[in-house]
Design a protein around this motif. Structure first.
Motif, PDB file in Angstrom:
ATOM      1  N   VAL A  19      57.875 -14.294  -9.966  1.00 34.98           N
ATOM      2  CA  VAL A  19      57.252 -14.915  -9.845  1.00 34.98           C
ATOM      3  C   VAL A  19      56.050 -15.387  -8.955  1.00 34.98           C
ATOM      4  CG1 VAL A  19      56.522 -17.430 -10.284  1.00 34.98           C
ATOM      5  CG2 VAL A  19      58.213 -16.789 -11.722  1.00 34.98           C
ATOM      6  N   PHE A  20      56.573 -15.133  -7.702  1.00 32.10           N
ATOM      7  CA  PHE A  20      56.452 -14.817  -6.265  1.00 32.10           C
ATOM      8  C   PHE A  20      54.946 -14.471  -6.355  1.00 32.10           C
ATOM      9  CE2 PHE A  20      59.808 -18.035  -4.651  1.00 32.10           C
ATOM     10  CZ  PHE A  20      59.213 -19.123  -4.229  1.00 32.10           C
ATOM     11  N   GLU A  22      53.699 -12.657  -8.466  1.00 31.25           N
ATOM     12  CA  GLU A  22      52.731 -13.182  -9.613  1.00 31.25           C
ATOM     13  C   GLU A  22      52.065 -14.865  -9.207  1.00 31.25           C
ATOM     14  OE1 GLU A  22      52.533 -15.553 -13.785  1.00 31.25           O
ATOM     15  OE2 GLU A  22      53.198 -13.198 -13.565  1.00 31.25           O
ATOM     16  N   SER A  23      52.529 -15.327  -8.697  1.00 33.38           N
ATOM     17  CA  SER A  23      51.816 -16.478  -8.371  1.00 33.38           C
ATOM     18  C   SER A  23      51.393 -17.085  -7.463  1.00 33.38           C
ATOM     19  CB  SER A  23      52.418 -17.470  -9.239  1.00 33.38           C
ATOM     20  OG  SER A  23      52.090 -17.671 -10.235  1.00 33.38           O
ATOM     21  N   ALA A  27      54.046 -21.252  -6.054  1.00 34.78           N
ATOM     22  CA  ALA A  27      54.688 -21.051  -7.459  1.00 34.78           C
ATOM     23  C   ALA A  27      55.678 -22.323  -7.355  1.00 34.78           C
ATOM     24  CB  ALA A  27      55.349 -20.335  -7.500  1.00 34.78           C
ATOM     25  N   SER A  28      55.910 -22.937  -9.113  1.00 34.64           N
ATOM     26  CA  SER A  28      56.454 -23.855  -9.072  1.00 34.64           C
ATOM     27  C   SER A  28      57.921 -23.652  -9.130  1.00 34.64           C
ATOM     28  CB  SER A  28      56.251 -24.521 -10.403  1.00 34.64           C
ATOM     29  OG  SER A  28      57.109 -25.635 -11.199  1.00 34.64           O
ATOM     30  N   ASP A  31      59.363 -23.956 -12.988  1.00 35.34           N
ATOM     31  CA  ASP A  31      58.362 -22.703 -14.165  1.00 35.34           C
ATOM     32  C   ASP A  31      59.623 -22.127 -13.639  1.00 35.34           C
ATOM     33  OD1 ASP A  31      56.664 -24.185 -14.870  1.00 35.34           O
ATOM     34  OD2 ASP A  31      55.120 -23.208 -13.645  1.00 35.34           O
TER      35      ASP A  31
END
Length: 187
Positions: A19-20, A22-23, A27-28, A31
């Protein structure tokens, strides 16, 4: 740690890494917990803060960079060792999308989970810089704090899509400014 807790810990790290990347580091966390298939409370039991999660994700890379700096202290050419390490740390921070701001905050915040790792990195870079200064190949008016700031600026530049193409040129200009002119030219 119980087997199910260890499994959740590893799953959270794996998902957070994805996630990190990617975002970014902002990031949330909700999520991340959802994608890992655990509740937000489980995430916070393992990682009470975002910095604690980042520290767990970055620890191995930070330790490897510090060890590399220690090894480079034995290199014959202090200026080449400094430049090589700068390239490595900038590439690492660039690959960890969005970690520049948390790292810069953590270096000043002793309560941050990232503080110790960031201080170790700054000290590693400072040792390489001081060695180059002792050999006369780096400017005497720089210190570890300024070097860490330059690393952050160069890594941030690489994160900006519109500036990424110029990042190598800017890196060369900055290292030329850090090194004495004779060392920068290879004299």
């Amino acid at each position: 740690m119980r087997a199910d807790a260890q499994k959740n810990y590893q799953r959270l790290l794996s998902v957070a890494r994805e996630v990190f990347q990617e975002s970014g580091a902002e990031a949330s966390l909700r999520d991340i917990a959802r994608k890992a298939g655990v509740g937000l409370g489980t995430l916070y039991r393992h990682f009470p803060t975002r910095e604690a999660l980042l520290e767990a994700l970055l620890r191995d890379g930070f330790e490897a960079l510090a060890a590399q700096a220690d090894a480079l202290l034995q290199a014959e050419s202090a200026d080449a060792a400094l430049v090589a390490w700068l390239q490595q740390i900038i590439a690492f921070t660039h690959s960890q999308r969005g970690v520049i701001a948390p790292m810069m905050h953590a270096i000043e915040d002793e309560a941050s989970a990232l503080h110790g790792s960031c201080v170790r990195l700054r000290a590693s870079g400072a040792a390489l810089l001081m060695r180059a200064q002792r050999q006369g190949s780096a400017r005497p008016d720089l210190d570890g704090d300024a070097l860490f700031d330059l690393i952050a600026a160069l890594a941030w530049l690489r994160e900006q899509p519109s500036h990424a193409a110029r990042a190598d040129r800017i890196f060369a200009l900055v290292t030329g400014a850090v090194l004495n002119q004779e060392a920068a030219r290879g004299d």
